[in-house]
Design a protein around this motif. Sequence first.
Motif, PDB file in Angstrom:
ATOM      1  N   ARG A 169      10.899   8.010  -0.203  1.00 30.95           N
ATOM      2  CA  ARG A 169      11.554   6.750  -0.599  1.00 30.95           C
ATOM      3  C   ARG A 169      11.193   5.645   0.362  1.00 30.95           C
ATOM      4  NH1 ARG A 169      17.322   8.427  -0.401  1.00 30.95           N
ATOM      5  NH2 ARG A 169      17.629   6.229   0.054  1.00 30.95           N
ATOM      6  N   LEU A 170      11.089   4.425  -0.185  1.00 27.03           N
ATOM      7  CA  LEU A 170      10.793   3.258   0.655  1.00 27.03           C
ATOM      8  C   LEU A 170      11.976   2.299   0.627  1.00 27.03           C
ATOM      9  CD1 LEU A 170       7.162   2.219  -0.436  1.00 27.03           C
ATOM     10  CD2 LEU A 170       7.805   3.521   1.578  1.00 27.03           C
ATOM     11  N   ILE A 191       0.833  -1.216   0.000  1.00 31.47           N
ATOM     12  CA  ILE A 191       0.000   0.000   0.000  1.00 31.47           C
ATOM     13  C   ILE A 191       0.862   1.257   0.000  1.00 31.47           C
ATOM     14  CG2 ILE A 191      -1.623   1.350   1.421  1.00 31.47           C
ATOM     15  CD1 ILE A 191      -3.264  -1.080   1.760  1.00 31.47           C
ATOM     16  N   LEU A 192       1.920   1.260   0.806  1.00 30.02           N
ATOM     17  CA  LEU A 192       2.781   2.453   0.811  1.00 30.02           C
ATOM     18  C   LEU A 192       3.392   2.656  -0.577  1.00 30.02           C
ATOM     19  CD1 LEU A 192       4.615   2.391   4.272  1.00 30.02           C
ATOM     20  CD2 LEU A 192       2.537   3.600   3.607  1.00 30.02           C
ATOM     21  N   HIS A 193       3.750   1.550  -1.218  1.00 33.46           N
ATOM     22  CA  HIS A 193       4.315   1.660  -2.563  1.00 33.46           C
ATOM     23  C   HIS A 193       3.280   2.244  -3.518  1.00 33.46           C
ATOM     24  CE1 HIS A 193       5.173   0.002  -6.632  1.00 33.46           C
ATOM     25  NE2 HIS A 193       6.347   0.504  -6.338  1.00 33.46           N
ATOM     26  N   SER A 194       2.028   1.741  -3.445  1.00 34.43           N
ATOM     27  CA  SER A 194       1.037   2.261  -4.392  1.00 34.43           C
ATOM     28  C   SER A 194       0.686   3.725  -4.080  1.00 34.43           C
ATOM     29  CB  SER A 194      -0.213   1.374  -4.455  1.00 34.43           C
ATOM     30  OG  SER A 194      -0.833   1.354  -3.210  1.00 34.43           O
ATOM     31  N   LEU A 195       0.747   4.125  -2.816  1.00 33.39           N
ATOM     32  CA  LEU A 195       0.413   5.517  -2.474  1.00 33.39           C
ATOM     33  C   LEU A 195       1.519   6.492  -2.864  1.00 33.39           C
ATOM     34  CD1 LEU A 195      -1.159   5.261   1.130  1.00 33.39           C
ATOM     35  CD2 LEU A 195      -2.327   5.721  -1.016  1.00 33.39           C
ATOM     36  N   PHE A 196       2.776   6.035  -2.744  1.00 38.77           N
ATOM     37  CA  PHE A 196       3.879   6.997  -2.879  1.00 38.77           C
ATOM     38  C   PHE A 196       4.803   6.739  -4.067  1.00 38.77           C
ATOM     39  CE2 PHE A 196       2.711   7.087   1.670  1.00 38.77           C
ATOM     40  CZ  PHE A 196       2.332   8.424   1.754  1.00 38.77           C
ATOM     41  N   ARG A 203       9.303  -7.698  -6.810  1.00 38.15           N
ATOM     42  CA  ARG A 203       8.150  -7.340  -7.630  1.00 38.15           C
ATOM     43  C   ARG A 203       7.938  -5.822  -7.648  1.00 38.15           C
ATOM     44  NH1 ARG A 203       1.973  -9.312  -6.426  1.00 38.15           N
ATOM     45  NH2 ARG A 203       2.746 -11.430  -6.737  1.00 38.15           N
ATOM     46  N   LEU A 204       8.134  -5.171  -6.505  1.00 37.01           N
ATOM     47  CA  LEU A 204       7.852  -3.732  -6.419  1.00 37.01           C
ATOM     48  C   LEU A 204       9.102  -2.877  -6.668  1.00 37.01           C
ATOM     49  CD1 LEU A 204       5.592  -3.724  -3.189  1.00 37.01           C
ATOM     50  CD2 LEU A 204       4.842  -3.771  -5.568  1.00 37.01           C
ATOM     51  N   THR A 233       9.262 -14.954   0.896  1.00 37.64           N
ATOM     52  CA  THR A 233       8.146 -14.098   0.483  1.00 37.64           C
ATOM     53  C   THR A 233       8.568 -12.628   0.486  1.00 37.64           C
ATOM     54  OG1 THR A 233       6.764 -15.642   1.705  1.00 37.64           O
ATOM     55  CG2 THR A 233       5.704 -13.638   0.958  1.00 37.64           C
ATOM     56  N   ALA A 234       9.332 -12.237   1.512  1.00 32.73           N
ATOM     57  CA  ALA A 234       9.779 -10.840   1.612  1.00 32.73           C
ATOM     58  C   ALA A 234      10.628 -10.467   0.389  1.00 32.73           C
ATOM     59  CB  ALA A 234      10.574 -10.649   2.904  1.00 32.73           C
ATOM     60  N   ARG A 235      11.528 -11.366   0.019  1.00 33.71           N
ATOM     61  CA  ARG A 235      12.387 -11.082  -1.143  1.00 33.71           C
ATOM     62  C   ARG A 235      11.558 -10.948  -2.420  1.00 33.71           C
ATOM     63  NH1 ARG A 235      16.020 -14.496   1.664  1.00 33.71           N
ATOM     64  NH2 ARG A 235      15.185 -16.374   0.715  1.00 33.71           N
TER      65      ARG A 235
END
Length: 273
Positions: free
Chosen positions: A52-53, A40-45, A79-80, A72-74
């Motif tokens: 930066r994330l 969600i933070l990626h899609s918002l920002f 992906r993002l 899963t984290a990797r």
Amino acid sequence: MEDVERKIKHSIRRYKMIEQEDIVAVALSGGKDSVVVLHILHSLFKDRPDIRLVAISIDEGIHDYREKTLKTARQICKRLGIPHETVSFEDQFGLTLDQMTNVGERAPCTYCGVFRRTILNRTAKALSATKLATGHDLDDEAQAVLMNLLRGDMERLVRLVPAKKPGLVPRIKPLRSVSEKEVALYAIVKELPISFDECPYVSFSLRAEIRDMLNVFEAKHPGTKYSLMKSFDVLTKSLKKEDVDLRRCETCGEPTMGDLCQACKLLKKFFPS
Ligand code: SF4
């Protein structure tokens, strides 16, 4: 999906969680909560070049569990396209959580909580992060409030309110108004890679008992968790916030109220000399 995103945006705005020029480090375990926060933070920002994330994962060394969630984290970071740092208990402290639990006298979650907090703060600072986002959802927050009330631990209760302290990267909890069920549903519908594995030590924790109790209550009296958090928000306004001067730990330099931080105190038991 829209409702979940609306609630998260509202929390971010209301508590001024993310501001211009922030570098947000997301504590990413690979479980549903942290994956949803990152997504969600990626899609918002993603279209805001000033924000930066980065993601931080911790390998506590929990056999047959953490390896799966780290995978899963990797995956989600790849992906993002988000930079991802993994730090282990073994590298930082010389022991895995499994080893600490085998030789130590304290409950696994005590070691895990203390050392994880230290690593997250240290790594976030090393990455120049200005905020540290965690995946605590409504259920986690309601459990923490009730647990501290039942223990009579007002100091920890007040500490749940975000506060700026020198040496500590401010924590933000974008999911604090979203229930665990909603987070899980969001992750499934959005087809996010998530791990539903549960830590083998979870049954040792008081939190697990409180979680079960709250779930029974919530089923009988829907809205209990929201009400608890609403009461907490009102209560914290009247609770006196002591302005504690934090010092630097004599051994590692992390912020602490005494001479040694909690992590160094625990480490002394494992490595006395
Ligand atoms: S259940 Fe306890 S040991 Fe397992 S990850 Fe959570 S805090 Fe750590």
